[in-house]
Design an enzyme around this catalytic site. Structure first.
Site, PDB file in Angstrom:
ATOM      1  CG  HIS A  37      -1.953  -0.975   1.357  1.00 32.68           C
ATOM      2  ND1 HIS A  37      -2.122  -1.767   2.462  1.00 32.68           N
ATOM      3  CD2 HIS A  37      -2.928  -1.342   0.480  1.00 32.68           C
ATOM      4  CE1 HIS A  37      -3.171  -2.571   2.279  1.00 32.68           C
ATOM      5  NE2 HIS A  37      -3.665  -2.337   1.085  1.00 32.68           N
ATOM      6  CE  LYS A  61     -12.814  -7.296   2.441  1.00 30.19           C
ATOM      7  NZ  LYS A  61     -11.612  -6.624   1.906  1.00 30.19           N
ATOM      8  NE  ARG A  63      -2.955  -7.285  -4.277  1.00 23.50           N
ATOM      9  CZ  ARG A  63      -3.776  -7.446  -3.257  1.00 23.50           C
ATOM     10  NH1 ARG A  63      -3.306  -7.825  -2.108  1.00 23.50           N
ATOM     11  NH2 ARG A  63      -5.061  -7.238  -3.408  1.00 23.50           N
ATOM     12  CB  SER A  98      -4.342  -6.520   4.816  1.00 22.67           C
ATOM     13  OG  SER A  98      -4.040  -5.253   4.271  1.00 22.67           O
TER      14      SER A  98
HETATM   15  P1  ADP Z   1      -9.854  -3.609  -0.550  1.00 21.85           P
HETATM   16  O1  ADP Z   1     -10.635  -4.309   0.520  1.00 21.85           O
HETATM   17  O2  ADP Z   1     -10.554  -2.405  -1.133  1.00 21.85           O
HETATM   18  O3  ADP Z   1      -9.251  -4.492  -1.604  1.00 21.85           O
HETATM   19  P2  ADP Z   1      -7.163  -3.341   0.459  1.00 21.85           P
HETATM   20  O4  ADP Z   1      -6.726  -2.573   1.645  1.00 21.85           O
HETATM   21  O5  ADP Z   1      -6.961  -4.827   0.489  1.00 21.85           O
HETATM   22  O6  ADP Z   1      -8.671  -2.942   0.256  1.00 21.85           O
HETATM   23  O7  ADP Z   1      -6.455  -2.797  -0.853  1.00 21.85           O
HETATM   24  C1  ADP Z   1      -6.594  -1.460  -1.265  1.00 21.85           C
HETATM   25  C2  ADP Z   1      -5.961  -1.283  -2.635  1.00 21.85           C
HETATM   26  O8  ADP Z   1      -4.566  -1.499  -2.559  1.00 21.85           O
HETATM   27  C3  ADP Z   1      -6.468  -2.245  -3.713  1.00 21.85           C
HETATM   28  O9  ADP Z   1      -6.497  -1.547  -4.952  1.00 21.85           O
HETATM   29  C4  ADP Z   1      -5.425  -3.327  -3.749  1.00 21.85           C
HETATM   30  O10 ADP Z   1      -5.362  -3.954  -5.014  1.00 21.85           O
HETATM   31  C5  ADP Z   1      -4.176  -2.491  -3.490  1.00 21.85           C
HETATM   32  N1  ADP Z   1      -3.106  -3.310  -2.912  1.00 21.85           N
HETATM   33  C6  ADP Z   1      -3.165  -4.124  -1.845  1.00 21.85           C
HETATM   34  N2  ADP Z   1      -1.974  -4.739  -1.622  1.00 21.85           N
HETATM   35  C7  ADP Z   1      -1.136  -4.282  -2.590  1.00 21.85           C
HETATM   36  C8  ADP Z   1       0.228  -4.556  -2.953  1.00 21.85           C
HETATM   37  N3  ADP Z   1       0.956  -5.442  -2.261  1.00 21.85           N
HETATM   38  N4  ADP Z   1       0.754  -3.900  -4.014  1.00 21.85           N
HETATM   39  C9  ADP Z   1       0.000  -3.035  -4.724  1.00 21.85           C
HETATM   40  N5  ADP Z   1      -1.291  -2.746  -4.457  1.00 21.85           N
HETATM   41  C10 ADP Z   1      -1.858  -3.364  -3.421  1.00 21.85           C
END
Ligand code: ADP
Length: 163
Positions: free
Chosen positions: A17, A41, A90, A128
């Protein structure tokens, strides 16, 4: 002026992130990180905990702020006068859902566009969920999350047992 929102759960924020945040902050004038209050969630960290961890991690980046929001990302964008939604990609597995969301949002509000940042290779596997899994078993998470989050995860999980 390019103003963007970066929505997500951030439960907790990872180095993946943070990589997207740094790059998006360079590409825009103002970036607002939006933590979605998601009723579907069950989060590990409260909204307040997630917000304060993110604020701690981005305090050195001038044009980034953090907010909590409810509802659709397009509405959150418009309420903040932003016309860009930032998301991270990703793997191919992210692609279908992300494209569907981007197209839906664009249909709802044609003024708002989604911009994707492809993950840096070293964070391609990172989520996460993985971080919580590793932290739960008491393993080192410092390669996955920023320092303030390492501390908070240690507090949450003590010797692999959820407090
Ligand atoms: P959501 O529940 O909306 O997917 P996340 O917190 O899991 O929320 O992810 C938020 C954003 O960050 C999403 O667009 C996700 O694809 C991106 N993201 C999560 N992990 C990574 C990573 N390791 N590298 C790049 N982008 C990421």
């Amino acid at each position: 002026m390019a103003k963007a929102v970066y929505p997500g759960s951030f439960d907790p924020i990872t180095l993946g992130h943070l990589d997207v945040i740094r790059r998006a902050a360079r590409a825009t004038d103002e970036l607002i990180i939006g933590i979605l209050r998601n009723t579907k969630k069950e989060p590990l960290f409260s909204l307040e905990e997630r917000k304060s961890m993110i604020e701690d991690c981005v305090k050195d980046i001038d044009n980034v702020t953090v907010k909590v929001f409810d509802g659709m990302t397009v509405d959150f964008a418009r309420e903040n006068d932003a016309n860009i939604i930032v998301r991270g990609l990703r793997a191919v597995s992210d692609f279908e859902y992300e494209m569907q969301m981007a197209q839906t949002n664009h249909t709802i509000d044609p003024q708002v566009d989604t911009i994707f940042f492809t993950t840096s290779l070293e964070y391609a596997f990172l989520s996460s969920t993985i971080v919580k899994e590793v932290g739960y078993y008491g393993k080192d998470v410092s390669h996955y999350v920023p320092e303030p989050v390492v501390r908070k995860l240690r507090e949450k999980f003590s010797d692999g047992i959820l407090k």
